[in-house]
Structure formats: C-alpha cells, structure tokens
Design a protein around this motif. Structure first.
Motif, short mmCIF file in Angstrom:
data_model
loop_
_atom_site.label_atom_id
_atom_site.label_comp_id
_atom_site.label_asym_id
_atom_site.label_seq_id
_atom_site.Cartn_x
_atom_site.Cartn_y
_atom_site.Cartn_z
N ASN A 2 7.39 -2.54 6.97
CA ASN A 2 7.46 -3.82 7.67
C ASN A 2 6.32 -4.74 7.24
O ASN A 2 6.51 -5.95 7.06
N ILE A 3 5.13 -4.18 7.09
CA ILE A 3 3.97 -4.99 6.67
C ILE A 3 4.21 -5.59 5.29
O ILE A 3 3.95 -6.77 5.06
N GLU A 34 3.73 -9.26 1.22
CA GLU A 34 3.89 -9.18 -0.22
C GLU A 34 4.99 -10.12 -0.70
O GLU A 34 6.04 -10.23 -0.08
N LYS A 35 4.75 -10.79 -1.81
CA LYS A 35 5.80 -11.63 -2.40
C LYS A 35 6.96 -10.77 -2.86
O LYS A 35 8.12 -11.14 -2.72
N ASN A 36 6.65 -9.62 -3.44
CA ASN A 36 7.66 -8.65 -3.87
C ASN A 36 7.22 -7.29 -3.38
O ASN A 36 6.37 -6.64 -3.99
N PRO A 37 7.79 -6.79 -2.26
CA PRO A 37 7.36 -5.50 -1.70
C PRO A 37 7.47 -4.34 -2.68
O PRO A 37 6.72 -3.36 -2.57
N ALA A 38 8.37 -4.46 -3.67
CA ALA A 38 8.52 -3.39 -4.65
C ALA A 38 7.36 -3.37 -5.65
O ALA A 38 7.12 -2.35 -6.30
N GLN A 66 0.88 -6.49 -4.20
CA GLN A 66 -0.39 -7.03 -4.66
C GLN A 66 -1.57 -6.53 -3.83
O GLN A 66 -2.70 -6.47 -4.31
N TYR A 67 -1.30 -6.20 -2.56
CA TYR A 67 -2.39 -5.93 -1.63
C TYR A 67 -2.50 -4.47 -1.21
O TYR A 67 -3.60 -3.91 -1.20
N ILE A 68 -1.41 -3.85 -0.83
CA ILE A 68 -1.48 -2.48 -0.31
C ILE A 68 -0.67 -1.56 -1.23
O ILE A 68 0.52 -1.77 -1.44
N PHE A 69 -1.35 -0.54 -1.74
CA PHE A 69 -0.74 0.38 -2.69
C PHE A 69 -0.59 1.76 -2.07
O PHE A 69 -1.44 2.22 -1.30
#
Length: 233
Positions: A204-205, A210-214, A217-220
């Motif tokens: 959900n976050i 993220e621009k593209n959840p797949a 950019q931020y959470i890995f």
C-alpha cells in the motif's frame, strides 16, 4: 494523525492533569496507574512516547525502563518526586530520555516532550538529511512534528501504521531493517502476525509514494531479510 502518548502515573489527579494538558496540545493520550498495565499498553499500542513516574505501586519505574530498552527506543520522560542527583543519573543510564522533577510547569513538560520526540531519530543513518523535525530522503520528506509525508512537495495520505513504517525506515535510511526488528518497533515484542502484515502495508505504501511500485526509488526489499530506505545523495 495524532501522536500517541502513554502516561504511567499512579496519582490520579496528576495523571488527569497531564492528560488534559497533552490533549489540549493535540496529542492522543492513554493512561495507566501501575507498571504492569503500563508495560502491557506499551506492547499493545507502541506509543510515540512514554511519560513515566518511578514510584509505581507494583514496581519501580527503573525496572520498566530496563524492560522496554531490551527491544525498543520509544522515548521515555521520567516525571518523579525523587530529586537526588543519583536517581536522575540512574534513570538516564537505564535508558530514560529525560527527567523532570515534581512539581513542574506545563511549558517545561511540553518542551521536553517535543525534544524527546525529535530525538527519536538518533541512531539513524548520518546521511539522512534532517532539519528540525524533518527527515528527507531524496524527494521524500517526513515531517515528524506534523505527522505528514510528502513526495516532491505533494502530501501523501497514509494510515497511522503506514506512516510509522515510513518514519522508521527514514530514521534508519540506508540500513537494512529486518522483519523482526520492524515488527518489534512498530507493534511490540508480542507481535506474532509473521511478515505478511508488513508486506501488505508495504504494498500500500509503495502504491502511494513510488512513481512505479515495481521499480521503487525509496523503499527496497531485501529478500528474506527485510526492507531498506534509500540513502540521500
């Protein structure tokens, strides 16, 4: 979303007074009159801060601080009638973030609480850009005082649990946080829901920040280990 403060105080009139002051300043307050209930509420609600009297009817507050510090860095402000320097030193050495002696003023209590809440980011990556109550990781900003997350200046609407996850990761930006560590910090040592609840929240976050959840950019995701927030450049 209001910050949640737990007041552990056996003096009912003083406890009610602190609750009234805190709620008037925009905090959500839960209360306990003894250490056993107080610790149970900590593990159940994982408050943002604890205000603790040392002279509790069923245990010494020092014991509660020691138990809490075995698994969490939730800020603890001691409010006590014990005025000896030795008592203050022992409480701070045990893990308290601050120590206020009774009687005290409301302005002092609120100032010390705000300071303790700002300092909950200690131990995070030195590369996390922090200004006052703000944590910045690239275009992601977490305003700890206002409980707001924004991406490229646009506010992102998160649930309370989603906000806590993002805040925790931002405080440790660049470091891998294991599933077990995150569950303890977010929901206490008795969390038993496995990792699925974290995965659901994370999905959900990512849809929100993220621009593209797949291709985040931020959470890995560190497969089989946990999650990591990106470092600042």
């Amino acid at each position: 979303m209001k910050l949640r403060i737990l007041v552990i105080e056996d003096d009912l009139s003083l406890g009610h007074f602190m609750q009234t002051v805190l709620e008037a300043n925009g905090y959500q307050v839960i209360t306990a009159q003894n250490g056993k209930l107080g610790y149970a509420l900590i593990t159940s609600y994982c408050p943002d801060a604890v205000i603790l009297d040392l002279g509790l009817p069923d245990m010494d507050g020092m014991q509660l601080i020691s138990q809490l510090r075995e698994w969490s860095e939730i800020p603890v402000i001691v409010v006590s009638g014990r005025t000896r320097e030795r008592d203050k030193v022992e409480a701070l050495d045990a893990g308290a973030d601050d120590y206020i002696t009774k009687p005290f003023g409301t302005a002092e209590l609120m100032a010390r609480l705000r300071t303790a809440l700002r300092h909950t980011g200690r131990g995070g990556s030195a590369k996390t850009s922090s200004t006052g109550g703000l944590l910045r990781v690239g275009g992601l900003t977490v305003d700890q005082e206002r409980h707001i997350v924004a991406v490229d200046g646009e506010e992102v609407h998160l649930t309370q649990n989603e906000y806590k996850i993002v805040l925790l990761l931002a405080r440790y930006a660049g470091r891998v946080l294991t599933y077990d560590f995150m569950k303890r910090e977010l929901w206490g040592p008795m969390a038993t829901d496995g990792n699925q609840i974290l995965r659901v929240h994370m999905a959900n976050i990512r849809r929100k920040i993220e621009k593209n959840p797949a291709e985040p950019q931020y959470i890995f995701t560190e497969i089989g280990v946990g999650y990591r927030m990106a470092e600042t450049d």
